[in-house]
Design an enzyme around this catalytic site. Structure first.
Site, PDB file in Angstrom:
ATOM      1  N   HIS A 105      -9.615   0.475   4.933  1.00  0.00           N
ATOM      2  CA  HIS A 105      -8.188   0.836   5.716  1.00  0.00           C
ATOM      3  C   HIS A 105      -8.219   1.394   6.827  1.00  0.00           C
ATOM      4  O   HIS A 105      -9.224   2.372   6.927  1.00  0.00           O
ATOM      5  CB  HIS A 105      -7.179   1.465   4.741  1.00  0.00           C
ATOM      6  CG  HIS A 105      -5.693   1.433   5.126  1.00  0.00           C
ATOM      7  ND1 HIS A 105      -5.313   2.271   6.072  1.00  0.00           N
ATOM      8  CD2 HIS A 105      -4.726   0.675   4.988  1.00  0.00           C
ATOM      9  CE1 HIS A 105      -3.951   2.051   6.473  1.00  0.00           C
ATOM     10  NE2 HIS A 105      -3.602   0.828   5.785  1.00  0.00           N
ATOM     11  N   GLU A 153      -6.946   3.940   8.204  1.00  0.00           N
ATOM     12  CA  GLU A 153      -6.710   5.337   7.897  1.00  0.00           C
ATOM     13  C   GLU A 153      -7.952   5.919   7.096  1.00  0.00           C
ATOM     14  O   GLU A 153      -8.135   7.187   7.654  1.00  0.00           O
ATOM     15  CB  GLU A 153      -5.398   5.575   7.192  1.00  0.00           C
ATOM     16  CG  GLU A 153      -4.147   5.620   7.713  1.00  0.00           C
ATOM     17  CD  GLU A 153      -2.905   5.150   7.140  1.00  0.00           C
ATOM     18  OE1 GLU A 153      -2.930   5.329   5.580  1.00  0.00           O
ATOM     19  OE2 GLU A 153      -1.893   4.753   7.495  1.00  0.00           O
ATOM     20  N   SER A 171       3.683  -2.513  10.126  1.00  0.00           N
ATOM     21  CA  SER A 171       5.257  -2.590  10.340  1.00  0.00           C
ATOM     22  C   SER A 171       6.033  -3.840  10.072  1.00  0.00           C
ATOM     23  O   SER A 171       6.905  -4.304  10.561  1.00  0.00           O
ATOM     24  CB  SER A 171       5.462  -2.222  11.577  1.00  0.00           C
ATOM     25  OG  SER A 171       4.933  -0.823  12.033  1.00  0.00           O
ATOM     26  N   GLY A 221       2.820  -1.348   4.258  1.00  0.00           N
ATOM     27  CA  GLY A 221       2.742   0.101   4.042  1.00  0.00           C
ATOM     28  C   GLY A 221       4.472   0.835   3.709  1.00  0.00           C
ATOM     29  O   GLY A 221       4.657   0.513   2.495  1.00  0.00           O
ATOM     30  N   LYS A 240      -0.102   4.241  -0.085  1.00  0.00           N
ATOM     31  CA  LYS A 240      -0.777   5.267   0.716  1.00  0.00           C
ATOM     32  C   LYS A 240      -0.438   6.710  -0.310  1.00  0.00           C
ATOM     33  O   LYS A 240      -0.621   6.535  -1.675  1.00  0.00           O
ATOM     34  CB  LYS A 240      -0.107   5.522   1.960  1.00  0.00           C
ATOM     35  CG  LYS A 240      -0.257   4.328   2.787  1.00  0.00           C
ATOM     36  CD  LYS A 240       0.145   4.620   4.185  1.00  0.00           C
ATOM     37  CE  LYS A 240       0.056   3.186   5.079  1.00  0.00           C
ATOM     38  NZ  LYS A 240       0.114   3.385   6.427  1.00  0.00           N
ATOM     39  N   ASN A 279       0.961  -0.989  -0.065  1.00  0.00           N
ATOM     40  CA  ASN A 279       0.062   0.067  -0.042  1.00  0.00           C
ATOM     41  C   ASN A 279       0.976   1.483  -0.002  1.00  0.00           C
ATOM     42  O   ASN A 279       1.502   1.404   0.970  1.00  0.00           O
ATOM     43  CB  ASN A 279      -0.811   0.012   1.289  1.00  0.00           C
ATOM     44  CG  ASN A 279      -1.597   1.254   1.533  1.00  0.00           C
ATOM     45  OD1 ASN A 279      -1.866   1.810   0.497  1.00  0.00           O
ATOM     46  ND2 ASN A 279      -2.279   1.334   2.832  1.00  0.00           N
ATOM     47  N   GLU A 326      -5.109  -5.721  10.782  1.00  0.00           N
ATOM     48  CA  GLU A 326      -4.196  -4.648  10.633  1.00  0.00           C
ATOM     49  C   GLU A 326      -4.329  -3.999  12.005  1.00  0.00           C
ATOM     50  O   GLU A 326      -5.223  -3.093  12.058  1.00  0.00           O
ATOM     51  CB  GLU A 326      -4.193  -3.710   9.706  1.00  0.00           C
ATOM     52  CG  GLU A 326      -3.993  -4.325   8.393  1.00  0.00           C
ATOM     53  CD  GLU A 326      -3.354  -3.056   7.401  1.00  0.00           C
ATOM     54  OE1 GLU A 326      -2.168  -3.219   6.811  1.00  0.00           O
ATOM     55  OE2 GLU A 326      -4.261  -2.047   6.884  1.00  0.00           O
ATOM     56  N   GLY A 367       2.337   2.055  10.870  1.00  0.00           N
ATOM     57  CA  GLY A 367       3.500   2.861  10.727  1.00  0.00           C
ATOM     58  C   GLY A 367       3.936   3.315  11.981  1.00  0.00           C
ATOM     59  O   GLY A 367       4.548   4.442  12.068  1.00  0.00           O
TER      60      GLY A 367
END
Ligand code: PEP
Length: 260
Positions: free
Chosen positions: A96, A98, A214, A235, A12, A10, A168, A174
């Site tokens: 996701h 986010e 991560s 990510g 982002k 991803n 996740e 992150g």
């Protein structure tokens, strides 16, 4: 039943068309040796055509990062699944964390987006996961069960069979803080158990559950060798060909030795 490992990157809000093309060139070179692992990358929507063109005939799928639930209309700034498909994407991330935390995607919106992905002929990667406070309150399994239950409520069994689920934990995204292989396996087993309690046996045996949070070359093998972890959603480490290739190489090795 063995499930092929599936590693998705991803990107982002990184890599406009020019930079995305450059990364795709490197990925094409770096990933050519791993035909045993299913691969996808999710560039920003504006970069999808460049990446699709570059990755043609490589077997590396291209995914959208999000979609609107409508086909078209007065939704400034939004992109539909049909548009992603027209641009050459075959997959799409849905829900996701986010999107949930920063853009207000509720469980109901995620369910509508999931339906929209199927309507557009895209293969969805449904993201679920608890926050740190939910984990600390002992709610991790209940939160993920709620997310799954709403998202899958109006899907047919055939649709559920084509789904990829990405577990996740929000606290691991992150942050450099990864769930331990045992912690991740526990949640993956719980998700597979949730599927087993609601669907025919074929469903929990078939649906792939990726871990995300991560993941990098140094921790990938430990996570991917768990029996219920069928891949990774990556990510930060998906942003260079070297770091992504290290994860894919770990997956290929785990796949070869575990029959995954
Ligand atoms: C993600 O965004 O899905 C993710 C897992 O990010 P990272 O690997 O950077 O934690």
């Amino acid at each position: 039943m063995s499930r092929r490992l599936f590693i998705a990157g991803n990107w982002k809000m990184h890599k406009g068309p020019r930079d995305a093309d450059a990364l795709a060139v490197e990925l094409k070179r770096a990933l050519v040796d791993h035909p045993s692992v299913d691969l996808a990358v999710a560039p920003p929507a504006i970069s999808i055509p460049a990446v699709v063109a570059r990755l043609q005939h490589t077997g590396i799928a291209v995914a959208g990062q999000d979609l609107h639930d409508q086909v078209s209309g007065a939704f400034t700034g939004a992109i539909s699944g049909e548009m992603l498909a027209q641009a050459g994407a075959t997959h799409v991330l849905v829900g996701h964390s986010e999107r949930r935390a920063l853009f207000g995607d509720t469980d109901q919106i995620v369910a509508a987006k999931l339906q929209a992905a199927f309507r557009a002929g895209l293969l969805p990667i449904l993201c679920v996961g608890e926050t740190l406070s939910e984990r600390d309150a002992g709610q991790a399994e209940a939160v993920v069960a709620r997310q799954l239950s709403t998202a899958l409520s109006s899907l047919s069994i055939d649709q559920v069979l084509t789904l990829t689920i990405a577990y996740e934990p929000v606290w691991a995204i992150g942050t450099g803080r990864t769930a331990s292989p045992a912690q991740a396996q526990e949640m993956h087993a719980s998700i597979r158990g949730w599927l087993a309690s609601r669907y025919p046996r074929e469903v929990p045996a078939t649906v792939r559950i990726q871990y995300g949070g991560s993941v990098k070359g140094s921790n990938a093998a430990g996570l991917l060798s768990q029996p219920d972890i069928d891949g990774a959603l990556v990510g930060g480490a998906a942003l260079t060909a070297d770091s992504f290739q290290a994860i894919v190489a770990a997956a290929a090795q785990v796949g070869a030795s575990s029959g995954h």
